[in-house]
Design a protein around this motif. Structure first.
Motif, mmCIF file in Angstrom:
data_model
loop_
_atom_site.group_PDB
_atom_site.id
_atom_site.type_symbol
_atom_site.label_atom_id
_atom_site.label_comp_id
_atom_site.label_asym_id
_atom_site.label_seq_id
_atom_site.Cartn_x
_atom_site.Cartn_y
_atom_site.Cartn_z
ATOM 1 N N VAL A 1 -30.104 18.311 -24.824
ATOM 2 C CA VAL A 1 -30.440 18.221 -26.243
ATOM 3 C C VAL A 1 -29.414 17.270 -26.863
ATOM 4 O O VAL A 1 -28.216 17.387 -26.585
ATOM 5 N N GLY B 1 -28.307 14.624 -30.414
ATOM 6 C CA GLY B 1 -28.487 14.008 -31.718
ATOM 7 C C GLY B 1 -27.588 12.796 -31.810
ATOM 8 O O GLY B 1 -26.462 12.815 -31.290
ATOM 9 N N ASP C 1 -27.583 17.591 -37.063
ATOM 10 C CA ASP C 1 -28.838 17.976 -37.716
ATOM 11 C C ASP C 1 -30.056 17.279 -37.115
ATOM 12 O O ASP C 1 -31.187 17.715 -37.348
ATOM 13 N N SER C 2 -29.835 16.205 -36.368
ATOM 14 C CA SER C 2 -30.963 15.443 -35.809
ATOM 15 C C SER C 2 -31.244 15.797 -34.355
ATOM 16 O O SER C 2 -32.059 15.133 -33.706
ATOM 17 N N ARG C 3 -30.607 16.817 -33.809
ATOM 18 C CA ARG C 3 -30.742 17.140 -32.386
ATOM 19 C C ARG C 3 -32.201 17.392 -31.988
ATOM 20 O O ARG C 3 -32.976 17.965 -32.759
ATOM 21 N N GLU C 4 -32.525 16.945 -30.801
ATOM 22 C CA GLU C 4 -33.843 17.174 -30.233
ATOM 23 C C GLU C 4 -33.744 17.162 -28.714
ATOM 24 O O GLU C 4 -32.752 16.711 -28.143
ATOM 25 N N ASP C 5 -34.785 17.688 -28.065
ATOM 26 C CA ASP C 5 -34.832 17.629 -26.609
ATOM 27 C C ASP C 5 -34.938 16.177 -26.169
ATOM 28 O O ASP C 5 -35.703 15.394 -26.751
ATOM 29 N N VAL C 6 -34.176 15.825 -25.141
ATOM 30 C CA VAL C 6 -34.105 14.419 -24.732
ATOM 31 C C VAL C 6 -34.146 14.306 -23.216
ATOM 32 O O VAL C 6 -34.084 15.296 -22.482
ATOM 33 N N THR D 1 -35.958 9.927 -26.104
ATOM 34 C CA THR D 1 -36.732 11.095 -26.506
ATOM 35 C C THR D 1 -37.622 11.522 -25.344
ATOM 36 O O THR D 1 -37.805 10.785 -24.368
ATOM 37 N N SER E 1 -40.683 11.595 -25.349
ATOM 38 C CA SER E 1 -41.835 10.691 -25.303
ATOM 39 C C SER E 1 -41.473 9.309 -24.777
ATOM 40 O O SER E 1 -42.331 8.441 -24.665
ATOM 41 N N LEU F 1 -33.239 6.499 -27.911
ATOM 42 C CA LEU F 1 -32.560 7.215 -28.988
ATOM 43 C C LEU F 1 -31.098 6.804 -29.094
ATOM 44 O O LEU F 1 -30.553 6.677 -30.191
ATOM 45 N N SER G 1 -35.008 14.916 -17.708
ATOM 46 C CA SER G 1 -34.663 16.029 -18.600
ATOM 47 C C SER G 1 -34.248 17.256 -17.799
ATOM 48 O O SER G 1 -34.375 18.391 -18.268
#
Length: 843
Positions: A29, A31, A178-183, A233, A235, A239, A328
């Motif tokens: 994860v 950001g 605050d911008s964390r996402e699965d990567v 990301t 997708s 990032l 991932s």
């Protein structure tokens, strides 16, 4: 069994009342974020001691003063804004925050402050998880550091500058959180990625004949490794791009008066524009201590040379990024930070029991034997030549700073060592330390010389590829070192982490977590040279810190147990005394947001031949002219104006952007910002504050001579003091000001005859500061891509022709044409519509 034994020892020795915590693997994860650092114009820049008034006051174009500069030349403006980039990386139940900032070095107090800010915001314990690295630009403020012995590198500590930095960087880190996402994530390592020295080169000839390792030839060139970390990301969109190699931030000299991200930052800028969106791109320093950026003087102005360096490096880095696969898959992260004790009787190097190098305890009148090596050529211990109770500086200099203040040894490189206690007397006077200490003198030993902050992290197993395309899943040991890591030092760390900890992949980050000067292994320090003169604790200091770092990795990172960072309180940084907070409040500027009509003769511009203007001409040629605008602004205590270039599209004013979607401003190399206080001095008089912005009408690289034809304007966003406060952050009110619109028209091509050939060039102005082409010149001729050639005959008829041959040369394009006696003139237009005409000479 070995790991179980280590685990047993660790758990027996650690005193804690908490339940045991164990690492849990998890999918990555992340950001990412980037943003400007809130440094005020006027703050002095670090890196060149010659900017100190005591040593010449380089980089001071006039006699202005600033509330932010005590003994150094104040900055005058901005070439490129110092930035910070953040990667917040999580896996399972642990995380690590990697921060790169455009500064000269790191002060360990910044780490503590940022960790506290992030702990308060996130509710997580961030101790030991923040890794702060400096880009090592020599052209950004540095008086955020309270390491007294480095005041000569960036002026006396200023608490407002420290606070501005901490808040800026913490806010950027919070944005990343605050911008964390699965990567997806992948690493790659590329050896000998710059074989032709297009980007960086070895600058240390002193160790060219030095033999250290039995399986290696004598000498060591530049550290050859490039590390790439790719974050996408799920997708598949990019990032973050984070890369690591060593390069100095010294493309600009000490006479530069404008803040700049220098060579490392311009490499980032160039790579960013390989992406169609604002991907966070960040360079983390490696073994940059003994390498220099490769400049190309043919590019002309120094700013263009930096751009050229970036555009030579970017395709190499982009290729490495393309060849970095991502996945991932779950992995773990663990990090540890300790401040390693230092001192004459503490420092030692054992190399895992193979040597026993240490200093002799201090004796005031001791006479050294001046024998460095024994009969076998090995370093003789104890090293009695370094008889320096509080440390020594300037070793390796033929002429010591204070001739009567050497440490007594008469053999090179010890013979130039100057005692720190005597240097401290000079520091007391230059930096008015009586304002900090009741007795008027710095304490001895200097507090920040007693410990060196360093960090290490284990990440993995993760996917790692190399320059051959070979892929494997493995752990990476990351070492974050407090100083200017040199090539041999990085190689020694790789070798020792493999031999002692069994890591096949080791990534070394320099200029991180603290600053101790140059970090060399003892053999390298003892051959002398420039690098040996900037540290405090002599030849053993660098590897002593390394051994502390390796012990941390051994004690904390080889098991799945999450150990407390500092359960007994022994590994914390030196707690510096509280410093007075500057209370000089910003000037009231009621005219802020209005245009300037009269140009003061005190206005400084970094271009000797440029005639200043307060408003742009109504029409300007591409490349060959500059838009200028002046306005009344706020005091730098509250005002760091953002100068944005806007363009008119279908009646709507929109921000002009780079290929990656970032606005064109002083955050990019396009816009130059200059500040003019009036009167120039004293700073505590009531001053007005004018600003000048200049924009050479150049497009993005690759299309530098093809800026779209159209209407443009400056749009400035600033702040003016609203009332008198007691300390920073000062209360302020925003203002905006817009310049008159101006049009950009095609450039004029210079066409000449060379015998039967025609030479076509786009000639940049003599004050030009932008890169036009890699092989051309910012203030001379540049080749063009020819689109149309029209011959005008004596009867007035026009004929479109093709060239027999077109040869692109450094400063022009050579065209071979068939010309008969009826041709009176030749009209040539390039790919972007820039044009010129030549009256043909009669035969």
């Amino acid at each position: 069994m070995i790991l179980l034994s280590l685990f047993a020892c660790q758990t027996d020795n650690i005193k804690t009342d908490r339940d045991p915590l164990y690492l849990e693997a998890g999918a990555p994860v992340a950001g990412t974020a980037e943003g400007p650092i809130d440094f005020p114009i006027g703050a002095p820049m670090g890196g060149y001691s010659s900017r100190c008034n005591y040593l010449g006051g380089a980089g001071s174009p006039d006699n202005r003063q600033s509330q932010y500069a005590l003994a150094f030349s104040p900055t005058v403006g901005v070439q490129t804004t110092p930035f910070a980039e953040v990667l917040w990386l999580e896996a399972g139940n642990s995380e690590m925050v990697m921060i790169n900032a455009d500064i000269i070095y790191v002060f360990d107090g910044m780490i503590d402050a940022i960790e506290s800010e992030l702990t308060a915001y996130t509710g997580r314990n961030m101790d030991g998880k923040v890794m702060l690295s400096a880009s090592h630009t020599h052209n950004a403020p540095a008086n955020f550091s309270d390491a007294i012995h480095f005041y000569l590198g960036g002026d006396r500590y200023n608490h407002e500058i420290f606070s501005r930095f901490v808040r800026s960087v913490s806010d950027i880190a919070i944005t990343a959180f605050d911008s964390r996402e699965d990567v997806q994530i992948g690493f790659s390592v590329h050896k000998d990625w710059d074989p032709d020295d297009l980007v960086y080169r070895d600058r240390r000839p002193d160790n060219d004949e030095l033999a250290v390792w039995e399986d290696a030839e004598p000498g060591y060139d530049k550290d050859p490794y490039l590390w790439m970390m790719r974050i996408d990301t799920l997708s598949g969109d990019p990032l973050g791009v984070f890369f690591n190699f060593g390069i100095h931030g010294t493309a600009l000299n000490d006479d530069n008066a404008l803040m700049s991200i220098d060579a490392p930052g311009h490499i980032e800028l160039a790579l960013r524009d390989y992406f169609e969106t604002p991907v966070v791109v960040s360079h983390f320093q490696g073994a940059g201590g003994d390498v220099s950026p490769v400049g190309n003087g043919d590019n002309g102005f120094d700013y263009a040379v930096m751009e050229g360096l970036g555009h030579r490096a970017a395709p190499l880095l982009y290729t490495a990024w393309l060849n970095t696969p991502v996945v991932s898959d779950p992995f773990t992260i663990e990090s540890v930070t300790h401040a390693i004790p230092e001192g004459l009787e503490i420092i030692e190097v054992t190399r895992n029991g193979t040597v026993d190098w240490r200093y002799q305890p201090f004796e005031k009148d001791y006479v050294a034997d001046n024998i460095i090596y024994d009969a076998n050529g090995d370093i003789q211990s104890p090293l009695d030549e370094f008889n320096a109770e509080f440390g020594a500086a300037f070793c390796g200099y033929d002429d010591p700073l204070i001739s009567t203040g050497t440490i007594g040894a008469e053999v090179y490189p010890y013979d130039g060592c100057t005692q720190v206690d005597l240097v401290s007397y000079i520091l007391n006077a230059i930096f008015s330390l009586n304002e900090f200490y009741d007795d008027g003198e710095a304490p001895l030993p200097l507090p920040d010389t007693l410990k060196a902050n360093t960090s290490t992290a284990r990440v993995g197993p993760v996917l790692i590829s190399d320059e051959t395309g070979t892929q494997q899943n493995d752990n990476i040991l990351m070492g974050f070192f407090p100083g200017e890591v040199t090539g041999m030092y990085a190689e020694q760390y790789r070798r020792r982490s493999k031999a002692e900890l069994d890591f096949d992949h080791t990534l070394t980050v320099g200029y991180a977590q603290d600053h101790e000067g140059y970090l060399l292994i003892p053999e390298d320090w003892l051959v002398g040279g420039y690098e040996a003169n900037i540290n405090i604790w002599g030849p053993l200091q660098g590897e002593h810190i390394m051994e502390g770092n390796l012990k941390m990795a051994n004690d904390y990172l080889l098991s799945d147990f999450i150990e407390p960072q500092d359960p007994t309180g022994e590994w914390g940084i030196v707690q510096m005394p509280e410093r007075p907070v500057p209370t000089f409040s910003p000037d009231d500027t009621p005219l802020a947001g209005t245009t300037v009509s009269i140009i003061s003769e005190d206005l400084y511009l970094p271009f000797e031949t440029l005639v200043p203007q307060h408003t742009p001409d109504s029409s300007l040629q591409r490349v060959q002219e500059i838009a200028q605008f002046m306005w009344e602004g706020g005091d730098p205590g509250v005002d760091s104006p953002l100068v944005v270039i806007e363009t008119n599209i279908d009646g709507q004013w929109v921000e002009l952007t780079s290929p990656s979607g970032r606005i064109i401003s002083q955050h990019t190399p396009d816009v130059i910002l200059i500040h003019l206080p009036s009167p120039l001095y004293p700073y505590d008089a009531m001053q007005s504050h004018q600003y000048w912005a200049g924009w050479q009408t150049v497009g993005s690289h690759g299309d530098a001579t093809g800026l779209p034809i159209g209407e443009y304007r400056f749009h400035i966003y600033g702040n003016s003091a609203s009332s008198t406060g007691t300390e920073w952050p000062w209360p302020a009110e925003p203002y905006e000001v817009v310049s008159p619109a101006f049009s950009v028209e095609p450039a004029s091509l210079t066409i000449t005859q060379d015998g039967s050939d025609i030479l076509v060039s786009l000639v940049a102005p003599d004050w030009g500061y932008r890169l036009i082409s890699l092989d051309g010149s910012s203030n001379g001729g540049n080749a063009v891509t020819i689109q149309d050639i029209i011959l005008v005959h004596s009867d007035g008829s026009e004929e479109i022709v093709d060239a027999n041959e077109v040869i692109v040369e450094r400063s022009h394009t050579r065209v071979q044409l068939d010309l008969n006696e009826t041709v009176q003139s030749i009209y040539i237009e390039d790919l972007y519509g820039n044009y010129g005409q030549l009256e043909v000479q009669s035969k």
